[in-house]
Design a protein around this motif. Structure first.
Motif, PDB file in Angstrom:
ATOM      1  N   UNK A 155       0.857  -1.186   0.000  1.00 30.16           N
ATOM      2  CA  UNK A 155       0.000   0.000   0.000  1.00 30.16           C
ATOM      3  C   UNK A 155       0.895   1.238   0.000  1.00 30.16           C
ATOM      4  N   UNK A 156       0.563   2.210  -0.835  1.00 34.85           N
ATOM      5  CA  UNK A 156       1.289   3.478  -0.817  1.00 34.85           C
ATOM      6  C   UNK A 156       0.289   4.604  -0.986  1.00 34.85           C
ATOM      7  N   UNK A 157       0.285   5.525  -0.032  1.00 38.46           N
ATOM      8  CA  UNK A 157      -0.647   6.659  -0.068  1.00 38.46           C
ATOM      9  C   UNK A 157       0.148   7.948  -0.195  1.00 38.46           C
ATOM     10  N   UNK A 158      -0.365   8.882  -0.992  1.00 35.46           N
ATOM     11  CA  UNK A 158       0.335  10.154  -1.195  1.00 35.46           C
ATOM     12  C   UNK A 158      -0.675  11.279  -1.438  1.00 35.46           C
ATOM     13  N   UNK A 159      -0.409  12.408  -0.814  1.00 38.38           N
ATOM     14  CA  UNK A 159      -1.105  13.647  -1.146  1.00 38.38           C
ATOM     15  C   UNK A 159      -0.135  14.489  -1.959  1.00 38.38           C
ATOM     16  N   UNK A 160      -0.432  14.712  -3.230  1.00 41.74           N
ATOM     17  CA  UNK A 160       0.471  15.433  -4.119  1.00 41.74           C
ATOM     18  C   UNK A 160       0.487  16.920  -3.787  1.00 41.74           C
ATOM     19  N   UNK A 161       1.432  17.622  -4.387  1.00 37.64           N
ATOM     20  CA  UNK A 161       1.526  19.056  -4.157  1.00 37.64           C
ATOM     21  C   UNK A 161       0.302  19.818  -4.603  1.00 37.64           C
ATOM     22  N   UNK A 162      -0.466  19.261  -5.570  1.00 38.66           N
ATOM     23  CA  UNK A 162      -1.694  19.915  -6.040  1.00 38.66           C
ATOM     24  C   UNK A 162      -2.905  19.534  -5.197  1.00 38.66           C
ATOM     25  N   UNK A 163      -2.647  18.857  -4.052  1.00 38.47           N
ATOM     26  CA  UNK A 163      -3.689  18.449  -3.097  1.00 38.47           C
ATOM     27  C   UNK A 163      -4.554  17.293  -3.589  1.00 38.47           C
ATOM     28  N   UNK A 164      -4.184  16.646  -4.688  1.00 36.20           N
ATOM     29  CA  UNK A 164      -4.900  15.446  -5.094  1.00 36.20           C
ATOM     30  C   UNK A 164      -4.334  14.258  -4.316  1.00 36.20           C
ATOM     31  N   UNK A 165      -5.238  13.374  -3.912  1.00 37.16           N
ATOM     32  CA  UNK A 165      -4.861  12.251  -3.059  1.00 37.16           C
ATOM     33  C   UNK A 165      -4.998  10.927  -3.806  1.00 37.16           C
ATOM     34  N   UNK A 166      -3.997  10.052  -3.621  1.00 33.68           N
ATOM     35  CA  UNK A 166      -3.974   8.763  -4.326  1.00 33.68           C
ATOM     36  C   UNK A 166      -3.623   7.637  -3.357  1.00 33.68           C
ATOM     37  N   UNK A 167      -4.199   6.477  -3.623  1.00 36.36           N
ATOM     38  CA  UNK A 167      -3.829   5.242  -2.935  1.00 36.36           C
ATOM     39  C   UNK A 167      -3.428   4.232  -3.994  1.00 36.36           C
ATOM     40  N   UNK A 168      -2.210   3.737  -3.883  1.00 30.93           N
ATOM     41  CA  UNK A 168      -1.704   2.736  -4.820  1.00 30.93           C
ATOM     42  C   UNK A 168      -1.668   1.389  -4.119  1.00 30.93           C
ATOM     43  N   UNK A 169      -2.159   0.356  -4.788  1.00 34.28           N
ATOM     44  CA  UNK A 169      -2.260  -0.983  -4.207  1.00 34.28           C
ATOM     45  C   UNK A 169      -1.649  -1.988  -5.173  1.00 34.28           C
ATOM     46  N   UNK A 170      -0.746  -2.838  -4.670  1.00 34.23           N
ATOM     47  CA  UNK A 170      -0.153  -3.892  -5.491  1.00 34.23           C
ATOM     48  C   UNK A 170      -0.270  -5.230  -4.786  1.00 34.23           C
ATOM     49  N   UNK A 171      -0.719  -6.235  -5.512  1.00 31.05           N
ATOM     50  CA  UNK A 171      -0.709  -7.609  -4.999  1.00 31.05           C
ATOM     51  C   UNK A 171       0.176  -8.446  -5.897  1.00 31.05           C
ATOM     52  N   UNK A 172       1.192  -9.049  -5.294  1.00 33.08           N
ATOM     53  CA  UNK A 172       2.105  -9.918  -6.028  1.00 33.08           C
ATOM     54  C   UNK A 172       1.908 -11.344  -5.537  1.00 33.08           C
ATOM     55  N   UNK A 173       1.406 -12.213  -6.419  1.00 36.76           N
ATOM     56  CA  UNK A 173       1.238 -13.627  -6.106  1.00 36.76           C
ATOM     57  C   UNK A 173       2.514 -14.344  -6.540  1.00 36.76           C
ATOM     58  N   UNK A 174       3.359 -14.682  -5.572  1.00 37.68           N
ATOM     59  CA  UNK A 174       4.681 -15.224  -5.880  1.00 37.68           C
ATOM     60  C   UNK A 174       4.581 -16.576  -6.561  1.00 37.68           C
ATOM     61  N   UNK A 175       5.506 -16.823  -7.481  1.00 34.61           N
ATOM     62  CA  UNK A 175       5.531 -18.094  -8.210  1.00 34.61           C
ATOM     63  C   UNK A 175       6.041 -19.234  -7.329  1.00 34.61           C
ATOM     64  N   UNK A 176       6.783 -18.907  -6.264  1.00 33.95           N
ATOM     65  CA  UNK A 176       7.288 -19.926  -5.346  1.00 33.95           C
ATOM     66  C   UNK A 176       6.954 -19.571  -3.911  1.00 33.95           C
ATOM     67  N   UNK A 177       7.377 -20.412  -2.988  1.00 34.67           N
ATOM     68  CA  UNK A 177       7.111 -20.164  -1.578  1.00 34.67           C
ATOM     69  C   UNK A 177       7.950 -18.994  -1.070  1.00 34.67           C
ATOM     70  N   UNK A 178       7.325 -18.150  -0.265  1.00 34.85           N
ATOM     71  CA  UNK A 178       8.020 -16.982   0.267  1.00 34.85           C
ATOM     72  C   UNK A 178       8.886 -17.329   1.478  1.00 34.85           C
ATOM     73  N   UNK A 179       8.575 -18.431   2.144  1.00 29.75           N
ATOM     74  CA  UNK A 179       9.342 -18.792   3.328  1.00 29.75           C
ATOM     75  C   UNK A 179       9.003 -17.890   4.503  1.00 29.75           C
TER      76      UNK A 179
END
Length: 267
Positions: A155-179
């Protein structure tokens, strides 16, 4: 008149739906923040390195204290939030929702402690839209609950200098075990302070050396913090923490029945 009103409402609803980037969709594990819209979307096979520390550039190279690297199927969505709502509000809602599903928080930072927003936007996520003032950002890395334990969510949240707000979301389904993946001591302390408790359902057995050391280091970051430990093995965990330098007076036992281990912050 009623038919005209109905048609106008239908058109308005259609335009709201059309605000999302064509072909984009929400991530299954995360509810959408109300009235936000998807402005960037990616669905690819990728290799990702997610920081577990602030982001810096030294001698032209990115540097993190710790990191988690994996390769697999990546789904990434960037949401623009509606006016009147700040990015940290959406970030907090997303973090809470994921923890309630049993996800494990591996890293959490806010503001300038995260490092350079420019590096997060351009070097980590490859999305210049996410660049803003360093003091108006937040980042979290989580491991999803079973049966998705080999999936990471950033998750990454940012309020830009122009006061617009964004939430970035990434899901990575790993090809192998994460351990085994451990959070940072500062992340556990932040979670304990923010939520008033720390739920660790995976710690149902005798104290392991790695987790005992991690919890002790977390508690020693704030020598004034007192906690109550609950769980079937709480007395053993208390002994392990005292053995590693945490003052016994800071650790009480709670007889509540919980799965795994729970730390409650005491007043």
């Amino acid at each position: 008149m009623r038919l005209t009103t109905f048609c106008c409402l239908a058109l308005a609803g259609s335009s709201l739906l059309a605000a999302d980037l064509p072909g984009s969709h929400d991530l299954e594990v995360l509810p959408r923040f109300p009235h936000s819209e998807i402005v960037d979307f990616r669905q690819v096979e990728a290799e990702r390195t997610y920081p577990q520390g602030n982001v810096r550039r030294i001698s032209g190279q990115l540097r993190y204290e710790r990191e988690v690297s994996a390769e697999g199927a990546l789904n990434a969505a960037t949401y623009r939030l509606p006016a009147g709502h700040v990015a940290t509000e959406a970030f907090a809602q997303a973090r809470t929702a994921l923890l309630e599903q049993g996800s494990e928080l591996l890293y959490w930072c806010e503001g300038r402690e995260c490092g350079s927003s420019s590096l997060w936007a351009n070097a980590v996520f490859g999305n210049a839209r996410l660049y803003g003032p360093d003091e108006r950002q937040a980042y979290a890395l989580l491991r999803l609950a079973a049966p998705r334990r080999d999936s990471l969510l950033a998750l990454y949240a940012i309020t830009r200098g122009n006061r617009r707000d964004y939430l970035h979301v990434e899901q990575l389904d790993a090809a192998g075990e994460l351990g085994e993946l451990l959070p940072t001591p500062a992340t556990l302390l932040r979670q304990l302070r923010a939520d008033g408790q720390l739920l660790l359902p995976g710690l149902s057995g005798e104290p392991g050396a790695a987790w005992a050391e991690l919890l002790a280091r977390s508690l020693m970051l704030d020598s004034t913090l007192r906690v109550a430990l609950a769980g079937a093995q709480a007395p053993a965990w208390r002994a392990a923490l005292v053995e590693r330098g945490v003052r016994a007076a800071r650790l009480e036992l709670d007889e509540a029945a919980v799965a795994g281990l729970r730390l409650n912050r005491l007043p």
